[in-house]
Design an enzyme around this catalytic site. Structure first.
Site, mmCIF file in Angstrom:
data_model
loop_
_atom_site.group_PDB
_atom_site.id
_atom_site.type_symbol
_atom_site.label_atom_id
_atom_site.label_comp_id
_atom_site.label_asym_id
_atom_site.label_seq_id
_atom_site.Cartn_x
_atom_site.Cartn_y
_atom_site.Cartn_z
ATOM 1 N N LYS A 106 2.536 11.002 28.494
ATOM 2 C CA LYS A 106 3.611 10.169 27.980
ATOM 3 C C LYS A 106 4.585 9.765 29.089
ATOM 4 C CE LYS A 106 6.672 9.856 24.019
ATOM 5 N NZ LYS A 106 7.126 10.501 22.787
ATOM 6 N N LYS A 118 6.054 22.044 27.609
ATOM 7 C CA LYS A 118 6.506 22.264 26.247
ATOM 8 C C LYS A 118 6.813 23.743 26.072
ATOM 9 C CE LYS A 118 7.217 19.488 22.728
ATOM 10 N NZ LYS A 118 7.759 18.129 22.856
ATOM 11 N N ASN A 233 15.778 9.094 11.904
ATOM 12 C CA ASN A 233 16.409 8.539 13.098
ATOM 13 C C ASN A 233 15.576 7.409 13.701
ATOM 14 O OD1 ASN A 233 18.385 8.501 15.278
ATOM 15 N ND2 ASN A 233 16.787 9.377 16.534
#
Length: 429
Positions: A106, A118, A233
């Site tokens: 990404k 992560k 959101n």
């Protein structure tokens, strides 16, 4: 939108049984197209580092409970690793490994000088007090103080965490180095070095991607309609920003159902209603409640923005989709089984790895500002983020045309090629 709302780095769809294999399947397709050599393939498929820690925490009842936590650094050839920390009772190592690798791709696809990482802790934050969560966060930070660092590994919020936890992490790490270190983490409160423009960043990236795709399809934004699944959101900001560009938003949805208005929904009113009703659209009068919320996906619109959950577009409904363009605001909204059907129908898809990367881009800007000791204006943030998103789209689109492959695979080709080339230039192994 409330000032306390914060962007949280999204994570891709992960298969409950084997998330690592799920991530690797598209990786493998892209490496075959690139003709990647076996040595580089072997380096890229495995994480650089995986750390398991056990954190003793004194609970409010006086008892000590030990929590298991993880941090996986997938790759750092492009720069320090970047990725969120999730607090969830279902966190497991294979999931974290998959998410870390996905963050590498990404960041590479939008040309950020980051690798992927992560983290996660097995816990249920909804049952823990603020004091317990603070002690857990500080314990996790201390356990990983040799992994974290502004030039090494930069965490951020994810599922179950937010600005509060990032503030605790920054404070605890700063104590270990004897100096305030805001650049060690992103997603902080604005007063502690958080970035303006972060809240709407992911939704804005969806809008920029959609406009770029419409241009390739020779469609005028003021003449097209859209449906947005998910009004959290990402979805609400995507809907608002698309409507400001002239796109008619005919359908929106949240957990309460899907709402349709043939003449177009007033998104400002929908957002105001949601904010006034505990974040839900129940009872919204600006549109008609549809009998089946899933019908949103197959409504007669030009643009479909799945911005809710994973695996909503499958082999069972893909053939019914009427949209000419799908822009993935959520992560993994399209199952692998649906890809061939969508490709055969000639629907353009801007994949999640590209479309929702506006958030990590603004996280990068936060880190840059912290390193500079200088705060950018919101206009500067959005202008630079838009440019990065537009450039990334053009590169992925050009790659899809060069190899005659879908945009999804093209995004992986761009990302993997960037990382592989860097290894070759650096002589990384």
């Amino acid at each position: 939108m409330a000032a306390t709302t914060v962007y949280k780095e999204p994570a891709p769809r992960v298969d409950a049984e084997n998330p690592l294999e799920s991530m690797m399947s598209r990786f493998n397709v892209a490496t075959e197209i690139l003709g990647l050599d076996e040595e580089t393939y072997d380096v890229l498929k495995a994480p650089d580092k995986q750390v398991i820690v056990h954190i003793p925490v004194t609970m409010d009842n006086g008892k000590v409970r030990v929590f298991e936590g993880y941090r996986v650094v997938h790759n750092t050839i492009l720069g320090p690793s970047k990725g969120g920390i999730r607090y969830d009772k279902n966190v497991h190592l294979d999931e974290v490994k998959a998410l870390a690798a996905w963050m590498t791709w990404k960041c590479a696809v939008v040309d950020l000088p980051y690798g992927g990482a992560k983290g996660g802790i097995i816990c249920d934050p909804t049952t823990m007090s603020a004091g317990e969560l603070e002690r857990l966060t500080r314990g996790y930070t201390m356990a990983l103080k040799d992994v974290f660092g502004p030039d090494k590994d930069i965490p951020a919020p994810d599922m179950g965490t937010g600005p509060r936890e990032m503030a605790w992490l920054m404070d605890e790490f700063s104590k270990t180095v004897g100096a305030t270190s805001p650049a060690v983490v992103t997603g902080k409160p604005l007063v502690m070095g958080g970035s303006l423009g972060r809240t709407e960043a992911t939704g804005r990236g969806v809008m920029v991607s959609a406009l770029a795709a419409l241009k390739k399809l020779d469609l005028d934004p003021s003449q097209v309609s859209a449906a947005v699944q998910g009004f959290g959101n990402v979805g609400s900001w995507a809907a608002k920003l698309l409507s400001e560009q002239g796109v008619k938003i005919k359908c929106i949805s949240d957990v309460s159902g899907a709402y349709w208005n043939e003449e177009g929904i007033n998104i400002e009113e929908a957002v105001a209603y949601k904010n006034a009703h505990k974040g839900r659209l129940d009872g919204f009068q600006g549109a008609t409640l549809m009998d089946n919320a899933d019908d949103l996906l197959t409504t007669d619109v030009d643009v479909l923005v799945p911005a809710a959950v994973e695996d909503v577009i499958t082999e069972h409904n893909a053939h019914k989709i009427k949209a000419k363009l799908i822009v993935e605001g959520a992560n993994g909204p399209t199952s692998a089984s649906a890809d061939p059907i969508i490709n055969e129908k000639g629907i353009m898809v801007v994949p999640d790895i590209l479309a929702n990367s506006g958030g990590v881009t603004v996280s990068y800007f936060e880190w840059v500002q912290n390193r500079q000791g200088f705060k950018w204006t919101e206009e500067m943030v959005t202008e630079r983020a838009d440019r990065i998103m537009s450039d990334a789209f053009e590169k992925v689109y050009a790659t899809s045309q060069k190899y005659n492959i879908p945009m999804r695979i093209a995004a992986y080709v761009v990302a993997i090629d960037k990382v592989a080339q860097t290894y070759r230039f650096r002589g990384g192994f």
